[in-house]
Scaffold this motif. Structure first.
Motif, short mmCIF file in Angstrom:
data_model
loop_
_atom_site.label_atom_id
_atom_site.label_comp_id
_atom_site.label_asym_id
_atom_site.label_seq_id
_atom_site.Cartn_x
_atom_site.Cartn_y
_atom_site.Cartn_z
N MET A 321 45.61 27.79 43.78
CA MET A 321 44.38 28.56 43.64
C MET A 321 44.04 29.34 44.90
O MET A 321 43.57 30.47 44.82
N GLU A 322 44.27 28.76 46.07
CA GLU A 322 43.99 29.49 47.31
C GLU A 322 44.99 30.61 47.52
O GLU A 322 44.68 31.65 48.10
N SER A 323 46.23 30.41 47.02
CA SER A 323 47.26 31.43 47.18
C SER A 323 47.09 32.58 46.20
O SER A 323 47.22 33.75 46.57
N ILE A 324 46.78 32.25 44.94
CA ILE A 324 46.80 33.25 43.88
C ILE A 324 45.42 33.82 43.58
O ILE A 324 45.30 34.95 43.09
N VAL A 334 41.17 46.28 42.68
CA VAL A 334 40.44 45.08 42.27
C VAL A 334 41.12 44.50 41.03
O VAL A 334 41.19 45.15 39.99
N VAL A 335 41.64 43.29 41.15
CA VAL A 335 42.37 42.66 40.05
C VAL A 335 41.81 41.28 39.69
O VAL A 335 42.03 40.78 38.59
N CYS A 336 41.12 40.62 40.63
CA CYS A 336 40.52 39.29 40.39
C CYS A 336 41.53 38.35 39.74
O CYS A 336 41.34 37.86 38.63
N GLN A 337 42.61 38.10 40.46
CA GLN A 337 43.68 37.25 39.97
C GLN A 337 43.39 35.77 40.24
O GLN A 337 42.55 35.43 41.07
#
Length: 528
Positions: A321-324, A334-337
């Motif tokens: 989660m911190e990586s992606i 802006v992609v909010c992945q």
């Protein structure tokens, strides 16, 4: 799909490495026959980017850093500049230090051997070491681990009370790259105070794992701590478990760090394959892309069917989660992945959220982790010809089938046993999968601007608290949060001031009293 078709799909898509016994089953993911071929160009680009990363290019451009956690396992891959020798030297120092502690060459100040280690860290500086300690620890370990991994005073009191009088034989390892991480600094201050209350001189018990020249490095040097071990800016916290961050606590505990590094090194080599079907990390990354549409549309549920892997889902939460989880892609769009990760363990979850997984909202995919070896030695039969381990294996198979029957997708990772080698493999497998997936979706997996934003916001709150306390100290008139906010020139911060004062009232540290009102937000505050 009938059982024959499923069996054929299983045979077609099963990855198996005969050397390690690692297996990846993606057959219960519902990708169509053309998916892998369609993704092949993107996958080859990801392989090329990963090769460039390992060669030493600036793979974290936002912070201008190389990304070198793979070098930790194979120092010969590191670029010029003495990095390889630093890695080898640090590994040697870790083993020498742990050996000196175990042999009694390095002891507590009263001459007794160290029996415990207290690891002070947060995030990657705690989650990795905790996972390793829980997965590979045993009752025969020469040293028992404890952790201060938060800035919760009650939590710290609880851990320190568990150690109790054994603090006199407890080594404290403080882990912080910058040395300025507030949660870790607070834990260090609390630990130091505990030693002082016990009449013990903290530096004689303290070890630092930190960056050269950091605030913590200076403190350790000036105060004469027992030892210092390096952290490098090319190793991120969430990928630091095979650096001194994870290896030093593990070595002190008595865990086979050579075996763990060997497993990671073998998996690294395996996941450099550019033939996609022969690369287990690539298969994971592709299944994540399929399951979430490359946009994080579904959650990842981690279900290890082994008590020793209980903390694996917590470790993976941060790693993934911190990586992606990023607002912007590498082009600034802006992609909010992201992919949300949660989990516990099987078969505990037969009685928890598997009910929803099978019959509720279909917004997830499961990653089962299967361990073939139940225990060392013969198991007691609980029924005629059936052991407890047979039940555990049966529950995994049954849950996998029950989910598949309802169209719920799953991946199954199988390892032969839980050992230092296989744990190292799992760590390396998911590190590589994260790196490859980040390339597929074009984000920088190696920075964490959201974490830094939260730290800055917390600093703002604490600065505001200081203004509020100073204001109340200069008046005897009880005031509402609105009145205080206006008086100090921050009318927009009334809610934050109110909430901060509620916390201050609940604790005696600042001497704040409260005249309760209805509604509660009309309450008045004063220094008593």
């Amino acid at each position: 799909m009938n059982s024959v078709s499923l069996w054929n799909r299983y045979k077609t898509h099963l990855f198996h490495d005969p050397e390690t016994g690692l297996m990846i089953d993606i057959s219960r993911m519902n990708f169509d026959d053309g998916f892998l071929a369609a993704m092949e160009p993107a996958m080859q680009k990801a392989f090329a980017e990963m090769a460039a990363l390992e060669s030493g290019v600036i793979a974290n451009p936002d912070e201008g850093r190389m990304v070198g956690h793979y070098w930790l396992r194979t120092p010969s891959l590191a670029p010029a500049g003495g990095i390889a020798s630093e890695i080898a030297d640090t590994m040697w120092k870790i083993k020498e230090f742990a050996s000196a502690v175990h042999s009694g060459k390095i002891t507590a100040p009263d001459g007794r051997p160290f029996r415990n280690i207290l690891i002070v860290g947060i995030g990657g500086s705690a989650l990795g070491p905790q996972f390793i300690a829980d997965a590979l620890g045993s009752a025969s370990d020469p040293i028992a681990p404890y952790f201060l991994d938060n800035t919760d005073p009650d939590g710290m009191d609880r851990v320190l009370s568990q150690i109790g009088p054994e603090l006199a034989t407890t080594m404290t390892v403080v882990i912080s790259k910058s040395g300025g991480t507030k949660e870790t600094r607070n834990g260090m201050i609390e630990a130091k105070a505990a030693y002082h209350r016990a009449g013990l001189y903290f530096p004689r018990f303290a070890v630092a794992v930190t960056g050269a020249g950091s605030e913590l490095d200076r403190t350790a040097t000036e105060s004469g701590w027992l030892a210092r071990f390096p952290m490098w800016d090319w190793v991120g916290g969430r990928t630091s478990v095979t650096s001194a961050v994870g290896l030093l606590p593990a070595a002190l505990q008595g865990i086979d760090i050579e075996g763990m590094m060997e497993g990671a090194r073998i998996c690294d080599a395996m996941t450099r394959h550019t033939v996609t079907t022969q690369n287990p990390a690539a298969l994971l990354a592709l299944m994540w892309h399929h399951a979430t549409g490359g946009r994080g549309s579904r959650d990842m549920v981690i279900l290890p069917y082994k008590d020793r892997l209980l903390l694996f889902s917590r470790y993976l939460q941060q790693l993934i989660m911190e990586s992606i989880g990023k607002e912007l892609d590498r082009d600034g769009n802006v992609v909010c992945q992201g992919i949300s990760v949660y989990g516990n363990k099987g078969s505990t979850d037969q009685h928890a959220y598997v009910q929803q997984l099978r019959e509720g909202v279909n917004n997830f995919f499961v990653t089962f982790v299967e361990v073939l070896l139940d225990r060392t030695g013969i198991s007691l039969p609980v029924e005629q010809g059936v052991t407890s381990g047979d039940y555990l294996a049966g529950f995994l198979q049954g849950t996998r089938t029950a989910l598949s029957d309802k169209g719920r997708e799953s991946i199954t990772i199988t390892i032969p046993e839980v050992s230092a080698r296989t744990v190292g493999m799992l760590i390396a497998l998911f590190e590589r999968a994260v790196g490859l997936y980040s390339s597929l979706i074009n984000i920088n997996a190696y920075h964490q601007p959201g974490v830094e934003a939260g730290k800055k916001a917390a600093g703002t709150v604490l600065a505001l608290q200081a203004e509020v306390i100073a204001h109340l100290s200069n008046t005897e008139t009880p005031q509402t949060a609105d009145e205080i906010a206006a008086a100090i020139g921050h009318p927009e911060a009334a809610e934050t001031i109110f909430r901060t004062l509620l916390h201050a009232v609940a604790n005696t540290d600042h001497g704040v009293g409260m005249e309760r009102a209805t509604p509660l937000t009309d309450s008045r505050f004063v220094i008593e």
